[in-house]
Enzyme design. Structure first.
Site, PDB file in Angstrom:
ATOM      1  N   LEU A  17       6.269  -6.617 -15.487  1.00  0.00           N
ATOM      2  CA  LEU A  17       5.716  -5.366 -14.963  1.00  0.00           C
ATOM      3  C   LEU A  17       4.527  -4.912 -15.816  1.00  0.00           C
ATOM      4  CD1 LEU A  17       6.114  -3.075 -12.864  1.00  0.00           C
ATOM      5  CD2 LEU A  17       7.529  -1.907 -14.561  1.00  0.00           C
ATOM      6  N   HIS A 235      11.641   3.429  -1.177  1.00  0.00           N
ATOM      7  CA  HIS A 235      10.345   3.577  -0.511  1.00  0.00           C
ATOM      8  C   HIS A 235      10.470   4.170   0.903  1.00  0.00           C
ATOM      9  CE1 HIS A 235       9.227   1.326  -3.923  1.00  0.00           C
ATOM     10  NE2 HIS A 235       9.270   0.100  -3.423  1.00  0.00           N
ATOM     11  N   THR A 396      -9.245   4.506  11.754  1.00  0.00           N
ATOM     12  CA  THR A 396      -9.049   3.405  10.813  1.00  0.00           C
ATOM     13  C   THR A 396      -9.962   3.651   9.624  1.00  0.00           C
ATOM     14  OG1 THR A 396      -8.369   1.829  12.496  1.00  0.00           O
ATOM     15  CG2 THR A 396      -9.355   0.911  10.505  1.00  0.00           C
TER      16      THR A 396
HETATM   17  C1  BG6 Z   1       8.773  -3.269  -4.824  1.00  0.00           C
HETATM   18  C2  BG6 Z   1       9.856  -4.229  -4.442  1.00  0.00           C
HETATM   19  O1  BG6 Z   1       9.312  -2.032  -5.158  1.00  0.00           O
HETATM   20  O2  BG6 Z   1       7.874  -3.121  -3.745  1.00  0.00           O
HETATM   21  C3  BG6 Z   1       9.269  -5.559  -4.014  1.00  0.00           C
HETATM   22  O3  BG6 Z   1      10.716  -4.424  -5.546  1.00  0.00           O
HETATM   23  C4  BG6 Z   1       8.229  -5.367  -2.952  1.00  0.00           C
HETATM   24  O4  BG6 Z   1      10.297  -6.427  -3.544  1.00  0.00           O
HETATM   25  C5  BG6 Z   1       7.214  -4.308  -3.387  1.00  0.00           C
HETATM   26  O5  BG6 Z   1       7.571  -6.605  -2.763  1.00  0.00           O
HETATM   27  C6  BG6 Z   1       6.236  -3.990  -2.288  1.00  0.00           C
HETATM   28  O6  BG6 Z   1       5.204  -3.186  -2.783  1.00  0.00           O
HETATM   29  P1  BG6 Z   1       3.773  -3.188  -2.095  1.00  0.00           P
HETATM   30  O7  BG6 Z   1       3.036  -2.114  -2.802  1.00  0.00           O
HETATM   31  O8  BG6 Z   1       3.200  -4.562  -2.294  1.00  0.00           O
HETATM   32  O9  BG6 Z   1       4.004  -2.913  -0.647  1.00  0.00           O
END
Ligand code: BG6
Length: 480
Positions: A17, A235, A396
């Site tokens: 990370l 998310h 867009t």
């Molecule tokens: C992360 C997940 O939180 O979000 C991943 O752990 C996923 O599995 C990622 O790929 C997606 O993030 P983004 O910003 O690329 O849509």
């Protein structure tokens, strides 16, 4: 005071990370002059490395452009690295010595660490690394915040015994995305939407997350969590709260987060009859990675039933939304990369056109790729005809805001931590509610091990998901 320094400490500086997200983000913020003057960076991890070693690992993610070489040198001059254990106070005392060489100032600690060491690390920070006098200390933490309601509460209790809520920044990077932040303005800055934003006019809401790749070597991590913990519980649910919440009294972070919590409190755990779970299998005709299924990943146990795809229906049981299905759908190894919110409106009443000619209106907020807001609407087919045609009012971003580069989610969020804005961070009660909603389903999956439906790598996912959605008043129009 004015000339205070800031020190940004990356705990877990040698990890993935830090390498892929945190260091590059700090570099972009620094390069663009967005950080306060006198900001220093200190990496901390167990490995005995030098800053030069770290630099070699991370530089490939910086996207350095011609002409930025001097700036880059300046950036690395502000960086240091300290090695030490996570569970021993001596290491943190050492870290504090280096912190003190940066003068009196504010301190930010980013925990880019496995959750197993959160407890000792935060104890040690509290014991010897806190900012002095009237300077502040802020802690940035990443998911996983536990793996169910109990473990998350345990972690929360631990943190809240030592840090105040306004010192804790829980990152959900979806809250840093342009179109997710735009939801508030779209909803509360437009007169036209508020009267129709309710159960009388909206038939269903679909919030989707699709990725065209599999676990990509993260199978070990992924298998312990699954798609519901990885994407849906955080998310997608966060997006849901922004779509469903009432208008807050102001844009202050506590006002907004109070409204988000109310939405979550109005949601009951999903009915197990309203879910579809899937797991991808290799596509023999696919290319490269696509030939490999989830179980072909050597870091995934052979008999794993962990879902890599899930569709779940939730209901917000309040006056505005009673009976409106909120369909959350997410999956890996699908046919495309896409994240979007789709509000589907009810049929026109007293329809006078030939049956099936008039399609439902839809308002779509495309989070990525190719950010957009568009409204699907009917118009008369132009010319010598009186037929109905479906078209779009289309905002867009690539057309409307040409050449505008949207900042990365992490750039916004890390800058917010410097500025002390918690609007786009998850408060502890939000986290609690999110786990309350999903824990029964997660425990059910773990105890009963229902077999996920196989879907092919590169497909749209199990067709059972489409069936579930149409049972919940989502009508297809065109390709979806
Ligand atoms: C992360 C997940 O939180 O979000 C991943 O752990 C996923 O599995 C990622 O790929 C997606 O993030 P983004 O910003 O690329 O849509």
């Amino acid at each position: 005071g004015h000339g205070d320094s800031h020190v940004f400490v990356i705990l877990g500086a040698s990890g993935d990370l830090a390498k892929k997200k945190i260091y590059p983000t700090l570099w972009w913020l620094f390069r663009d002059g967005l950080l306060p003057p006198k900001t220093y960076f200190i990496g901390y991890a167990r490995s005995k490395l030098s800053m030069t070693d770290i630099q070699k690992k991370i530089i490939q993610y910086f996207k350095v452009k011609a002409g930025e070489e001097e700036k880059l040198k300046e950036f690395f001059k502000l960086n240091e690295y300290v090695s030490g254990a996570y569970d021993r106070i001596e290491g943190f005392a050492e870290l504090n010595k280096v912190l003190q060489t940066k003068g009196n100032g504010n301190r930010l600690f980013y925990l880019a660490l496995p959750p197993s060491v959160y407890e000792p690390v935060t104890l040690n920070i509290k014991a010897v690394c806190m900012a002095k006098g009237n300077h502040w200390t802020r802690l940035i933490v990443e998911k996983p915040f536990g793996r169910d309601l109990d473990s998350s509460n345990q972690l929360s209790n631990h943190l809240s015994a030592m840090f105040k809520e306004d010192e804790i920044y829980r990152i959900d990077h979806y809250l840093g995305k342009e179109m997710v932040q735009n939801l508030m303005v779209l909803r509360f800055g437009n007169r036209i939407f508020s009267p129709i934003w309710n159960r009388d006019n909206i038939a269903s809401v679909v919030i989707s997350f699709k990725e065209p790749f599999g676990t990509q070597g993260r199978g070990g991590y992924f298998d312990e969590f699954g798609i519901i913990r990885d994407v849906m519980q955080n998310h997608l649910l966060q997006i849901l709260t922004l779509v469903a919440m009432e208008k807050p009294p102001s844009t202050a972070s506590e006002d907004i987060r109070n409204e988000k919590v109310k939405v979550l409190k109005s949601i009951q755990p999903p009915d197990f009859g309203n879910i579809v779970l899937g797991q991808y299998v290799g596509n023999p005709d696919g290319e490269g990675d696509q030939k490999l299924g989830y179980l072909d990943d050597p870091t995934v146990p052979k008999e794993s039933v962990t879902p890599t795809f899930a569709t779940v229906v939730l209901f917000v049981q309040n006056e505005r939304w009673d009976g409106v299905p909120f369909i959350l759908r997410c999956g890996k190894a699908l046919n495309e990369r896409k994240a979007e919110v789709r509000l589907q409106f009810r049929n026109v009443s007293g329809d006078i056109f030939p049956q099936g000619a008039v399609k439902r209106n839809e308002l779509v907020i495309r989070v990525q790729p190719d950010e957009a807001v568009y409204l699907k609407m009917m118009t008369k087919m132009p010319g010598m005809t009186f037929e109905c045609a479906e078209t779009e009012l289309d905002l867009t971003y690539n057309f409307r805001y040409k050449d505008m580069k949207l900042p990365d989610a992490y750039e916004r969020l890390i800058l917010d931590v410097f500025l002390g804005s918690q609007i786009h961070f998850v408060r502890s009660d939000e986290l609690h509610e999110a786990w309350r909603i999903f824990t029964p389903l997660l425990h059910y999956i773990e105890q009963n091990k229902p077999h996920p439906i196989s879907y092919m790598y590169g497909s749209r996912g199990p067709t059972e998901s489409d069936d579930l959605m149409s049972r919940h008043d989502f009508k297809y129009s065109g390709t979806y």
